[in-house]
Design a protein around this motif. Sequence first.
Motif, PDB file in Angstrom:
ATOM      1  N   PHE A 135       0.851  -1.184   0.000  1.00  0.00           N
ATOM      2  CA  PHE A 135       0.000   0.000   0.000  1.00  0.00           C
ATOM      3  C   PHE A 135       0.886   1.233   0.000  1.00  0.00           C
ATOM      4  CE2 PHE A 135       0.823  -0.625   4.486  1.00  0.00           C
ATOM      5  CZ  PHE A 135       0.972   0.664   4.982  1.00  0.00           C
ATOM      6  N   LEU A 136       0.268   2.370  -0.249  1.00  0.00           N
ATOM      7  CA  LEU A 136       0.969   3.655  -0.235  1.00  0.00           C
ATOM      8  C   LEU A 136       0.468   4.506   0.915  1.00  0.00           C
ATOM      9  CD1 LEU A 136       1.058   4.844  -3.970  1.00  0.00           C
ATOM     10  CD2 LEU A 136       2.966   3.977  -2.612  1.00  0.00           C
ATOM     11  N   LEU A 137       1.403   5.215   1.524  1.00  0.00           N
ATOM     12  CA  LEU A 137       1.088   6.256   2.494  1.00  0.00           C
ATOM     13  C   LEU A 137       1.442   7.593   1.863  1.00  0.00           C
ATOM     14  CD1 LEU A 137       0.615   7.689   5.227  1.00  0.00           C
ATOM     15  CD2 LEU A 137       2.928   6.963   5.884  1.00  0.00           C
ATOM     16  N   GLU A 185      -1.642  19.230   7.816  1.00  0.00           N
ATOM     17  CA  GLU A 185      -1.101  18.021   7.210  1.00  0.00           C
ATOM     18  C   GLU A 185      -2.158  16.919   7.207  1.00  0.00           C
ATOM     19  OE1 GLU A 185       3.304  16.833   7.359  1.00  0.00           O
ATOM     20  OE2 GLU A 185       2.373  15.586   8.905  1.00  0.00           O
ATOM     21  N   PHE A 186      -2.290  16.273   6.041  1.00  0.00           N
ATOM     22  CA  PHE A 186      -3.262  15.202   5.873  1.00  0.00           C
ATOM     23  C   PHE A 186      -2.549  13.946   5.385  1.00  0.00           C
ATOM     24  CE2 PHE A 186      -5.688  19.028   5.785  1.00  0.00           C
ATOM     25  CZ  PHE A 186      -6.938  18.707   6.288  1.00  0.00           C
ATOM     26  N   ALA A 187      -3.083  12.785   5.752  1.00  0.00           N
ATOM     27  CA  ALA A 187      -2.511  11.503   5.352  1.00  0.00           C
ATOM     28  C   ALA A 187      -3.560  10.686   4.622  1.00  0.00           C
ATOM     29  CB  ALA A 187      -1.998  10.734   6.566  1.00  0.00           C
ATOM     30  N   ILE A 188      -3.107   9.957   3.605  1.00  0.00           N
ATOM     31  CA  ILE A 188      -3.979   9.071   2.831  1.00  0.00           C
ATOM     32  C   ILE A 188      -3.339   7.693   2.786  1.00  0.00           C
ATOM     33  CG2 ILE A 188      -5.019   8.623   0.577  1.00  0.00           C
ATOM     34  CD1 ILE A 188      -4.869  11.637   0.052  1.00  0.00           C
ATOM     35  N   LEU A 189      -4.127   6.671   3.056  1.00  0.00           N
ATOM     36  CA  LEU A 189      -3.697   5.285   2.913  1.00  0.00           C
ATOM     37  C   LEU A 189      -4.461   4.675   1.751  1.00  0.00           C
ATOM     38  CD1 LEU A 189      -3.720   4.226   6.687  1.00  0.00           C
ATOM     39  CD2 LEU A 189      -1.723   4.783   5.293  1.00  0.00           C
ATOM     40  N   THR A 190      -3.723   4.143   0.781  1.00  0.00           N
ATOM     41  CA  THR A 190      -4.353   3.605  -0.421  1.00  0.00           C
ATOM     42  C   THR A 190      -3.614   2.355  -0.859  1.00  0.00           C
ATOM     43  OG1 THR A 190      -4.906   4.063  -2.734  1.00  0.00           O
ATOM     44  CG2 THR A 190      -2.957   5.152  -1.848  1.00  0.00           C
ATOM     45  N   GLU A 191      -4.302   1.457  -1.557  1.00  0.00           N
ATOM     46  CA  GLU A 191      -3.694   0.204  -2.005  1.00  0.00           C
ATOM     47  C   GLU A 191      -2.964   0.340  -3.333  1.00  0.00           C
ATOM     48  OE1 GLU A 191      -6.474  -2.980  -1.956  1.00  0.00           O
ATOM     49  OE2 GLU A 191      -6.740  -2.938   0.229  1.00  0.00           O
ATOM     50  N   ALA A 192      -2.665   1.542  -3.763  1.00  0.00           N
ATOM     51  CA  ALA A 192      -1.895   1.740  -4.995  1.00  0.00           C
ATOM     52  C   ALA A 192      -0.474   1.205  -4.816  1.00  0.00           C
ATOM     53  CB  ALA A 192      -1.867   3.220  -5.355  1.00  0.00           C
ATOM     54  N   PHE A 217       2.924  16.894  -1.652  1.00  0.00           N
ATOM     55  CA  PHE A 217       2.821  15.520  -1.176  1.00  0.00           C
ATOM     56  C   PHE A 217       4.188  14.871  -1.018  1.00  0.00           C
ATOM     57  CE2 PHE A 217      -1.490  15.815  -3.002  1.00  0.00           C
ATOM     58  CZ  PHE A 217      -2.220  15.284  -1.949  1.00  0.00           C
ATOM     59  N   GLY A 218       4.279  14.010  -0.018  1.00  0.00           N
ATOM     60  CA  GLY A 218       5.355  13.041   0.110  1.00  0.00           C
ATOM     61  C   GLY A 218       4.725  11.673   0.234  1.00  0.00           C
ATOM     62  N   TRP A 219       5.469  10.625  -0.061  1.00  0.00           N
ATOM     63  CA  TRP A 219       4.866   9.305  -0.040  1.00  0.00           C
ATOM     64  C   TRP A 219       5.862   8.247   0.411  1.00  0.00           C
ATOM     65  CZ3 TRP A 219       7.248   5.740  -3.155  1.00  0.00           C
ATOM     66  CH2 TRP A 219       8.039   6.248  -4.191  1.00  0.00           C
ATOM     67  N   ALA A 220       5.334   7.125   0.817  1.00  0.00           N
ATOM     68  CA  ALA A 220       6.133   5.953   1.158  1.00  0.00           C
ATOM     69  C   ALA A 220       5.322   4.718   0.815  1.00  0.00           C
ATOM     70  CB  ALA A 220       6.505   5.948   2.636  1.00  0.00           C
ATOM     71  N   ALA A 221       6.027   3.637   0.491  1.00  0.00           N
ATOM     72  CA  ALA A 221       5.362   2.402   0.056  1.00  0.00           C
ATOM     73  C   ALA A 221       5.819   1.223   0.904  1.00  0.00           C
ATOM     74  CB  ALA A 221       5.665   2.126  -1.422  1.00  0.00           C
TER      75      ALA A 221
END
Length: 266
Positions: A135-137, A185-192, A217-221
């Motif tokens: 998933f992606l954060l 600051e907002f966070a999204i959890l997605t299965e991408a 945006f910043g992201w981590a997988a």
Amino acid sequence: MIAIGSYVVVFMIFVAFEVPGLGLGHFFYIPVALLALAGGTRVGLLGGGVATALYTLAIVVTPRLPTREVLTVATVIRLVTYSSCGVLVGWFANEHRRHLGQLRELAERDFLTGVFNTRMFDEALARRCAATRPFLLLLGDMDNLKQVNDTHGHSAGNGELRRLADTLSHAIEPGDELARVGGDEFAILTEASVGEAGALCARLRAELAAEDIRITFGWAALPEDGVGPLELFRKADDRLYAAKLIQRNHRVVEQLTRAAVAPPRI
């Protein structure tokens, strides 16, 4: 099941021991109340009717009681009191459940934007890490909140945060989880997947820009950037900070370029 069993027990005790003036019929209030607590107002009303029917039947099958009492005013009063008890207890049960739902909502939701709060985000992130599915954060930080607060006041800034949360809520996919994890600051959890991270961030930025909202945006997988919540959050935060620095440098270069090509003042 306990309420139904209570009806049976009270009915049997009534038939076995009731004599004129003893008043064992009052024990029918117990199953009525239990049924109302479990099912609410309508079920409580139904429970009152069932209690009255069983009370009437018990009088008929009990040889020690005169059957002329079955259709008296006293039986009508029983119907009213049993049903009233069921409705009242059921109403209190419904109100209690409604208040519990409100308290649960307050405990899970951010008071300003209505999206999940930090506690719920931490639980969701830990749950996804434990599942070990990729998933992606995404971490998003609003670019100009301080400027809005300084220029128009905090009320306007709060309005922008609510607008950002609403836009993000409509932009994410079903099953994605959105939370406010900081002031802006907002966070999204997605299965991408990790390969979709760049395109996903670009799409969200474009949809927000169409509403005149600027966000970085910043992201981590998982598993590429870590397998634990802390690892993933730090990696996404590092990428967010780097993106902020790049944007800031671009703005400085643009300002210097405009200053260099501007005609001299006379």
